[in-house]
Design a protein around this motif. Structure first.
Motif, PDB file in Angstrom:
ATOM      1  N   MET A   1     -69.817 -14.139  59.819  1.00  0.00           N
ATOM      2  CA  MET A   1     -69.681 -14.039  58.368  1.00  0.00           C
ATOM      3  C   MET A   1     -68.272 -13.571  58.009  1.00  0.00           C
ATOM      4  N   LYS A   2     -67.573 -14.409  57.267  1.00  0.00           N
ATOM      5  CA  LYS A   2     -66.182 -14.126  56.902  1.00  0.00           C
ATOM      6  C   LYS A   2     -66.163 -13.465  55.526  1.00  0.00           C
ATOM      7  N   VAL A   3     -65.497 -12.334  55.437  1.00  0.00           N
ATOM      8  CA  VAL A   3     -65.514 -11.543  54.200  1.00  0.00           C
ATOM      9  C   VAL A   3     -64.086 -11.288  53.757  1.00  0.00           C
ATOM     10  N   PHE A   4     -63.797 -11.501  52.472  1.00  0.00           N
ATOM     11  CA  PHE A   4     -62.493 -11.122  51.936  1.00  0.00           C
ATOM     12  C   PHE A   4     -62.664 -10.581  50.525  1.00  0.00           C
ATOM     13  N   SER A   5     -61.625  -9.898  50.062  1.00  0.00           N
ATOM     14  CA  SER A   5     -61.705  -9.218  48.785  1.00  0.00           C
ATOM     15  C   SER A   5     -60.633  -9.747  47.845  1.00  0.00           C
ATOM     16  N   VAL A   6     -60.941  -9.775  46.564  1.00  0.00           N
ATOM     17  CA  VAL A   6     -59.940 -10.113  45.546  1.00  0.00           C
ATOM     18  C   VAL A   6     -59.775  -8.868  44.684  1.00  0.00           C
ATOM     19  N   VAL A   7     -58.553  -8.320  44.664  1.00  0.00           N
ATOM     20  CA  VAL A   7     -58.323  -7.069  43.940  1.00  0.00           C
ATOM     21  C   VAL A   7     -57.205  -7.275  42.919  1.00  0.00           C
ATOM     22  N   GLY A   8     -57.282  -6.525  41.831  1.00  0.00           N
ATOM     23  CA  GLY A   8     -56.261  -6.638  40.789  1.00  0.00           C
ATOM     24  C   GLY A   8     -56.747  -5.940  39.546  1.00  0.00           C
ATOM     25  N   ILE A   9     -55.791  -5.675  38.656  1.00  0.00           N
ATOM     26  CA  ILE A   9     -56.096  -4.957  37.419  1.00  0.00           C
ATOM     27  C   ILE A   9     -56.934  -5.851  36.499  1.00  0.00           C
ATOM     28  N   THR A  10     -57.603  -5.239  35.524  1.00  0.00           N
ATOM     29  CA  THR A  10     -58.393  -5.974  34.517  1.00  0.00           C
ATOM     30  C   THR A  10     -57.549  -7.073  33.863  1.00  0.00           C
ATOM     31  N   GLU A  11     -58.149  -8.213  33.645  1.00  0.00           N
ATOM     32  CA  GLU A  11     -57.510  -9.340  32.945  1.00  0.00           C
ATOM     33  C   GLU A  11     -56.371  -9.994  33.731  1.00  0.00           C
ATOM     34  N   SER A  12     -56.279  -9.659  35.043  1.00  0.00           N
ATOM     35  CA  SER A  12     -55.216 -10.303  35.829  1.00  0.00           C
ATOM     36  C   SER A  12     -55.680 -11.644  36.391  1.00  0.00           C
ATOM     37  N   GLY A  13     -56.968 -11.961  36.185  1.00  0.00           N
ATOM     38  CA  GLY A  13     -57.476 -13.253  36.630  1.00  0.00           C
ATOM     39  C   GLY A  13     -58.404 -13.179  37.841  1.00  0.00           C
ATOM     40  N   LYS A  14     -58.931 -11.982  38.141  1.00  0.00           N
ATOM     41  CA  LYS A  14     -59.812 -11.806  39.313  1.00  0.00           C
ATOM     42  C   LYS A  14     -61.019 -12.735  39.271  1.00  0.00           C
ATOM     43  N   THR A  15     -61.803 -12.631  38.193  1.00  0.00           N
ATOM     44  CA  THR A  15     -63.066 -13.378  38.176  1.00  0.00           C
ATOM     45  C   THR A  15     -62.812 -14.880  38.122  1.00  0.00           C
ATOM     46  N   GLU A 114     -47.489  -4.807  39.572  1.00  0.00           N
ATOM     47  CA  GLU A 114     -48.918  -4.706  39.918  1.00  0.00           C
ATOM     48  C   GLU A 114     -49.173  -5.145  41.364  1.00  0.00           C
ATOM     49  N   ILE A 115     -48.390  -6.128  41.826  1.00  0.00           N
ATOM     50  CA  ILE A 115     -48.553  -6.534  43.237  1.00  0.00           C
ATOM     51  C   ILE A 115     -48.176  -5.367  44.137  1.00  0.00           C
ATOM     52  N   LEU A 116     -47.005  -4.790  43.868  1.00  0.00           N
ATOM     53  CA  LEU A 116     -46.503  -3.719  44.742  1.00  0.00           C
ATOM     54  C   LEU A 116     -47.457  -2.528  44.791  1.00  0.00           C
ATOM     55  N   GLU A 117     -48.156  -2.273  43.690  1.00  0.00           N
ATOM     56  CA  GLU A 117     -49.111  -1.155  43.666  1.00  0.00           C
ATOM     57  C   GLU A 117     -50.291  -1.380  44.611  1.00  0.00           C
ATOM     58  N   ARG A 118     -50.544  -2.647  44.960  1.00  0.00           N
ATOM     59  CA  ARG A 118     -51.732  -2.965  45.771  1.00  0.00           C
ATOM     60  C   ARG A 118     -51.386  -3.565  47.138  1.00  0.00           C
ATOM     61  N   LEU A 119     -50.101  -3.801  47.370  1.00  0.00           N
ATOM     62  CA  LEU A 119     -49.698  -4.534  48.575  1.00  0.00           C
ATOM     63  C   LEU A 119     -49.899  -3.698  49.841  1.00  0.00           C
ATOM     64  N   ASP A 120     -50.562  -4.282  50.835  1.00  0.00           N
ATOM     65  CA  ASP A 120     -50.619  -3.671  52.168  1.00  0.00           C
ATOM     66  C   ASP A 120     -50.746  -4.792  53.190  1.00  0.00           C
ATOM     67  N   ASP A 121     -50.919  -4.416  54.459  1.00  0.00           N
ATOM     68  CA  ASP A 121     -50.862  -5.437  55.515  1.00  0.00           C
ATOM     69  C   ASP A 121     -52.146  -6.246  55.663  1.00  0.00           C
TER      70      ASP A 121
END
Lengths: 247, 247
Positions: A1-15, A114-121
């Motif tokens: 089972m492959k799992v990934f996450s979509v993260v971002g601030i409200t109204e950034s286009g997540k859904t 906003e990218i830099l606030e959430r960026l990791d490896d």
């Protein structure tokens, strides 16, 4: 089972990003599940005054609503992602807004800050509103899912791996890394999913139909406990699969 | 885990009866869960337009909403009661309006005609609106839970037994009855819960796919060996089926 996450601030286009990815994955014949993290303290899915609401108010600790076409199990606590994922057996599971899981991530954002606030490896792609004005950010592809969903789903197929366990480093670490570090290395092509020693394990345990992961030490203890009894029995043959069920 | 059902027509007092029973069971320090059967074709717990609704509409086959204080797993099908009960590990589980389970039942009704429409050998009490005007019906106690909830909960403690399995008769029947028949006999005091042979043989062993029979002593040794390890693990829950496979 492959799992990934979509993260971002409200109204950034997540859904919207997730909707487009789900549709494309389903059109490629994958089974897909999803989890939505709701960052709203007063969230309650049930309606005040409904019969299930009355059960809960009276003190029922786990309430299920079963309709003609759906069954809703309403746990009264925030379950861990590991507990939640035990209910899934899909090819892909997409987590929206979930941050407490060491899975590959797509960031959605309005701007570079906003990218830099959430960026990791663990980030392997960027999408959402910023994809209207940018193609690449620090070596990561920025992809618009409205007109280019095939590209991001190609990348998901290429990058996202079967979910790693999530043990603390001091509890396992037999591959030489923490689970999170191994995940980041797999994303970069510097390690393989098979490097997780739990993939090699010969001892499988289920409780109530759910897989229970065990670090190698515990696997060896359970292996020795079972073999200690079973190899004395008539019918034992070395190398044959052994199944013990306790009802 | 003791499971019983409360059945009756709309407005006969089902939910009120259940609320009062839940409160009394909780005040006696039991853990309690519940299931509500919703006889309304268009029932959907989720709100049109919510993010989880959008996931589902896009094709997500299992959607979870995780909030700060609750986690809601929304299955898109009517699960069987056996599947639903796997999520429970409570002392008592109360089913509202569920009829496809062979558990002891309380009928709620306005009148004798409604009782007769639902009466069978799994009914052990009657409650709801008719309890304002009747004390007994065909040997069954009729109890008002508004002013006499202690009496019905005493009866629940006395009568309701650990849920029997629900095998087709031609699949087991080792006790001499169907699971449903055995349940009815236990309620009448003419059989015991322990007469279910599955209660007696709790340990199953296979080697190379073949069943290995074990005398009770060996079963207990193997049971203790496995439980000794497994009950120390996160994810262990008393009473849940355990499967160990050694490959």
């Amino acid at each position: 089972m492959k799992v990934f996450s979509v993260v971002g601030i409200t109204e950034s286009g997540k859904t919207t990003t997730i909707e487009n990815i789900i549709k494309e994955l389903r059109s490629r014949n994958y089974s897909v599940g999803s989890v939505k993290e709701i960052h709203f303290e007063k969230f309650a899915i049930d309606t005040v005054g409904s019969n299930t609401y009355r059960h809960r108010e009276a003190g029922s600790q786990l309430v299920t609503a079963r309709g003609y076409f759906e069954t809703d199990i309403l746990f009264q606590e925030k379950l861990s992602m590991d507990e939640i994922l035990k209910f899934y057996n899909h090819d892909f599971v997409i987590l929206e807004g979930v941050t407490d899981s060491n899975v590959p991530k797509i960031i959605t954002a309005h701007n570079e800050k906003e990218i830099l606030e959430r960026l990791d490896d663990l980030v392997f792609a960027i999408s959402g509103k910023i994809s209207n004005s940018l193609d690449e950010f620090e070596g990561l592809p920025v992809i618009n899912t409205i007109d280019n969903v095939e590209k991001i789903v190609d990348l998901i197929e290429e990058k996202v791996f079967d979910k790693l366990p999530d043990f603390p480093e001091d509890c396992c670490g037999e591959c030489g890394y923490s689970c999170r570090q191994l995940g980041a290395l797999i994303l970069k092509g510097k390690a393989r999913r098979e490097d997780c020693v739990l993939a090699q394990s010969r001892v499988k345990l289920q409780i109530g139909g759910k897989d229970i992961e065990m670090v190698p030490f515990v696997q060896r203890v359970l292996y020795n406990a079972v073999l200690g009894v079973v190899k004395e029995l008539k019918g034992y043959e070395e190398g044959k699969e052994i199944t013990v069920r306790i009802l």
